[in-house]
Design a protein around this motif. Structure first.
Motif, PDB file in Angstrom:
ATOM      1  N   GLU A  58       0.835  -1.205   0.000  1.00 29.97           N
ATOM      2  CA  GLU A  58       0.000   0.000   0.000  1.00 29.97           C
ATOM      3  C   GLU A  58       0.873   1.259   0.000  1.00 29.97           C
ATOM      4  OE1 GLU A  58      -0.570  -2.618   2.114  1.00 29.97           O
ATOM      5  OE2 GLU A  58      -2.348  -3.383   1.066  1.00 29.97           O
ATOM      6  N   ASP A  59       1.988   1.216   0.757  1.00 30.03           N
ATOM      7  CA  ASP A  59       2.929   2.346   0.753  1.00 30.03           C
ATOM      8  C   ASP A  59       3.503   2.542  -0.650  1.00 30.03           C
ATOM      9  OD1 ASP A  59       2.702   2.813   3.526  1.00 30.03           O
ATOM     10  OD2 ASP A  59       4.358   1.452   3.973  1.00 30.03           O
ATOM     11  N   PHE A  60       3.936   1.454  -1.272  1.00 32.87           N
ATOM     12  CA  PHE A  60       4.531   1.524  -2.606  1.00 32.87           C
ATOM     13  C   PHE A  60       3.538   2.075  -3.624  1.00 32.87           C
ATOM     14  CE2 PHE A  60       5.326  -0.390  -6.788  1.00 32.87           C
ATOM     15  CZ  PHE A  60       6.562   0.181  -7.051  1.00 32.87           C
ATOM     16  N   LEU A  61       2.294   1.645  -3.539  1.00 23.05           N
ATOM     17  CA  LEU A  61       1.288   2.063  -4.515  1.00 23.05           C
ATOM     18  C   LEU A  61       0.949   3.547  -4.415  1.00 23.05           C
ATOM     19  CD1 LEU A  61      -1.053  -1.040  -4.462  1.00 23.05           C
ATOM     20  CD2 LEU A  61       0.596  -0.389  -6.245  1.00 23.05           C
ATOM     21  N   LYS A  62       1.318   4.182  -3.310  1.00 18.66           N
ATOM     22  CA  LYS A  62       1.101   5.624  -3.171  1.00 18.66           C
ATOM     23  C   LYS A  62       2.068   6.425  -4.047  1.00 18.66           C
ATOM     24  CE  LYS A  62      -0.493   5.373   1.593  1.00 18.66           C
ATOM     25  NZ  LYS A  62      -0.142   5.700   2.994  1.00 18.66           N
ATOM     26  N   VAL A  63       3.202   5.826  -4.397  1.00 17.56           N
ATOM     27  CA  VAL A  63       4.211   6.513  -5.211  1.00 17.56           C
ATOM     28  C   VAL A  63       3.842   6.314  -6.679  1.00 17.56           C
ATOM     29  CG1 VAL A  63       6.655   6.715  -5.776  1.00 17.56           C
ATOM     30  CG2 VAL A  63       5.960   6.095  -3.453  1.00 17.56           C
ATOM     31  N   ASP A  64       3.518   7.411  -7.351  1.00 17.42           N
ATOM     32  CA  ASP A  64       3.084   7.366  -8.753  1.00 17.42           C
ATOM     33  C   ASP A  64       4.289   7.601  -9.668  1.00 17.42           C
ATOM     34  OD1 ASP A  64       1.654   7.361 -11.104  1.00 17.42           O
ATOM     35  OD2 ASP A  64       0.312   9.003 -10.540  1.00 17.42           O
ATOM     36  N   ILE A  65       4.852   6.514 -10.187  1.00 16.94           N
ATOM     37  CA  ILE A  65       6.016   6.584 -11.071  1.00 16.94           C
ATOM     38  C   ILE A  65       5.539   6.393 -12.504  1.00 16.94           C
ATOM     39  CG2 ILE A  65       8.249   5.564 -11.682  1.00 16.94           C
ATOM     40  CD1 ILE A  65       8.435   4.653  -8.714  1.00 16.94           C
ATOM     41  N   ARG A  66       5.828   7.379 -13.346  1.00 12.74           N
ATOM     42  CA  ARG A  66       5.375   7.371 -14.738  1.00 12.74           C
ATOM     43  C   ARG A  66       6.545   7.543 -15.690  1.00 12.74           C
ATOM     44  NH1 ARG A  66      -0.486   7.544 -15.345  1.00 12.74           N
ATOM     45  NH2 ARG A  66      -1.214   7.561 -13.191  1.00 12.74           N
ATOM     46  N   VAL A  67       6.319   7.140 -16.937  1.00 11.06           N
ATOM     47  CA  VAL A  67       7.313   7.357 -17.979  1.00 11.06           C
ATOM     48  C   VAL A  67       6.909   8.602 -18.765  1.00 11.06           C
ATOM     49  CG1 VAL A  67       6.201   5.829 -19.668  1.00 11.06           C
ATOM     50  CG2 VAL A  67       8.645   6.272 -19.831  1.00 11.06           C
ATOM     51  N   GLY A  68       7.908   9.417 -19.064  1.00  6.57           N
ATOM     52  CA  GLY A  68       7.685  10.615 -19.858  1.00  6.57           C
ATOM     53  C   GLY A  68       8.779  10.750 -20.904  1.00  6.57           C
ATOM     54  N   ARG A  69       8.561  11.675 -21.844  1.00  3.03           N
ATOM     55  CA  ARG A  69       9.543  11.921 -22.889  1.00  3.03           C
ATOM     56  C   ARG A  69      10.088  13.333 -22.727  1.00  3.03           C
ATOM     57  NH1 ARG A  69      10.623   8.884 -26.873  1.00  3.03           N
ATOM     58  NH2 ARG A  69       8.595   7.860 -26.941  1.00  3.03           N
ATOM     59  N   GLN A 104      13.104   8.696 -23.207  1.00  3.54           N
ATOM     60  CA  GLN A 104      12.125   8.400 -22.174  1.00  3.54           C
ATOM     61  C   GLN A 104      12.826   8.310 -20.824  1.00  3.54           C
ATOM     62  OE1 GLN A 104       9.887   4.896 -23.540  1.00  3.54           O
ATOM     63  NE2 GLN A 104       8.273   6.307 -24.143  1.00  3.54           N
ATOM     64  N   VAL A 105      12.165   8.848 -19.787  1.00  4.94           N
ATOM     65  CA  VAL A 105      12.674   8.812 -18.419  1.00  4.94           C
ATOM     66  C   VAL A 105      11.543   8.420 -17.480  1.00  4.94           C
ATOM     67  CG1 VAL A 105      14.483  10.538 -18.816  1.00  4.94           C
ATOM     68  CG2 VAL A 105      12.222  11.282 -18.063  1.00  4.94           C
ATOM     69  N   MET A 106      11.914   7.969 -16.307  1.00  4.97           N
ATOM     70  CA  MET A 106      10.936   7.646 -15.273  1.00  4.97           C
ATOM     71  C   MET A 106      10.994   8.722 -14.199  1.00  4.97           C
ATOM     72  SD  MET A 106      11.633   3.524 -15.118  1.00  4.97           S
ATOM     73  CE  MET A 106      11.247   3.444 -13.418  1.00  4.97           C
ATOM     74  N   ALA A 107       9.819   9.077 -13.662  1.00  6.31           N
ATOM     75  CA  ALA A 107       9.776  10.117 -12.639  1.00  6.31           C
ATOM     76  C   ALA A 107       8.606   9.888 -11.691  1.00  6.31           C
ATOM     77  CB  ALA A 107       9.645  11.492 -13.287  1.00  6.31           C
ATOM     78  N   VAL A 108       8.784  10.332 -10.454  1.00  3.14           N
ATOM     79  CA  VAL A 108       7.687  10.363  -9.490  1.00  3.14           C
ATOM     80  C   VAL A 108       6.908  11.637  -9.798  1.00  3.14           C
ATOM     81  CG1 VAL A 108       7.048  10.504  -7.055  1.00  3.14           C
ATOM     82  CG2 VAL A 108       9.029   9.130  -7.753  1.00  3.14           C
ATOM     83  N   VAL A 109       5.607  11.477 -10.075  1.00  4.64           N
ATOM     84  CA  VAL A 109       4.811  12.632 -10.492  1.00  4.64           C
ATOM     85  C   VAL A 109       3.852  13.130  -9.407  1.00  4.64           C
ATOM     86  CG1 VAL A 109       4.965  12.024 -12.938  1.00  4.64           C
ATOM     87  CG2 VAL A 109       3.022  11.206 -11.593  1.00  4.64           C
ATOM     88  N   ASN A 110       3.825  12.479  -8.244  1.00  2.00           N
ATOM     89  CA  ASN A 110       2.869  12.916  -7.218  1.00  2.00           C
ATOM     90  C   ASN A 110       3.529  13.458  -5.944  1.00  2.00           C
ATOM     91  OD1 ASN A 110       3.629  10.265  -6.469  1.00  2.00           O
ATOM     92  ND2 ASN A 110       1.655   9.854  -5.504  1.00  2.00           N
ATOM     93  N   PHE A 111       4.792  13.869  -6.025  1.00  2.23           N
ATOM     94  CA  PHE A 111       5.385  14.641  -4.936  1.00  2.23           C
ATOM     95  C   PHE A 111       4.952  16.089  -5.113  1.00  2.23           C
ATOM     96  CE2 PHE A 111       9.350  11.739  -4.584  1.00  2.23           C
ATOM     97  CZ  PHE A 111       8.740  10.984  -3.598  1.00  2.23           C
ATOM     98  N   PRO A 112       4.894  16.871  -4.028  1.00  3.62           N
ATOM     99  CA  PRO A 112       4.590  18.297  -4.204  1.00  3.62           C
ATOM    100  C   PRO A 112       5.750  18.988  -4.920  1.00  3.62           C
ATOM    101  CG  PRO A 112       5.073  17.809  -1.897  1.00  3.62           C
ATOM    102  CD  PRO A 112       5.058  16.493  -2.620  1.00  3.62           C
ATOM    103  N   PRO A 113       5.478  20.081  -5.645  1.00  8.60           N
ATOM    104  CA  PRO A 113       6.561  20.830  -6.295  1.00  8.60           C
ATOM    105  C   PRO A 113       7.601  21.268  -5.273  1.00  8.60           C
ATOM    106  CG  PRO A 113       4.436  21.600  -7.053  1.00  8.60           C
ATOM    107  CD  PRO A 113       4.175  20.667  -5.899  1.00  8.60           C
TER     108      PRO A 113
END
Length: 113
Positions: free
Chosen positions: A8-19, A66-75
């Motif tokens: 559940e902790d891991f699933l909170k981290v939203d890691i996405r691929v972007g270009r 393409q890179v991977m990034a955490v997209v749900n941390f605050p700015p």
């Protein structure tokens, strides 16, 4: 030893691929870094990040990658720049960051499973 977390902790981290769309120098950074504009597709859109990857990468080779990034941390404010996502990578033996990325081209915006 690493600290255990739950799935559940891991699933909170939203890691996405972007270009990566754009790369520019970031002379105001305390450590050498680039400013990146990354497209994560519909729903997330284009986000900015700062990355300390100048030792292993030239700006021209990053555009289109393409890179991977955490997209749900605050700015996060980094000097005069607002970083909106955390680009992921690993340190080599000399402390240089090597980007985490898929081995093959995948649809942008895809979530890490």
């Amino acid at each position: 030893m690493t600290k255990e977390i739950t799935i559940e902790d891991f699933l909170k981290v939203d890691i996405r691929v972007g270009r990566v769309l754009e790369v520019s120098e970031f002379p105001e950074a305390r450590k050498p870094a680039y400013k990146l504009k990354i497209d994560f597709g519909d729903g997330i859109g284009i986000r900015k990040s700062s990355a300390q990857i100048t030792k292993l990468y030239e700006p021209g080779e990053l555009v289109g990658r393409q890179v991977m990034a955490v997209v749900n941390f605050p700015p996060r404010q980094i000097g005069p720049f607002m970083s909106e996502v955390l680009v992921l990578g690993f340190s080599d033996a000399d402390g240089n960051i090597s980007l985490a990325a898929p081995d093959h081209d995948v649809p942008i915006g895809g979530r890490l499973h």
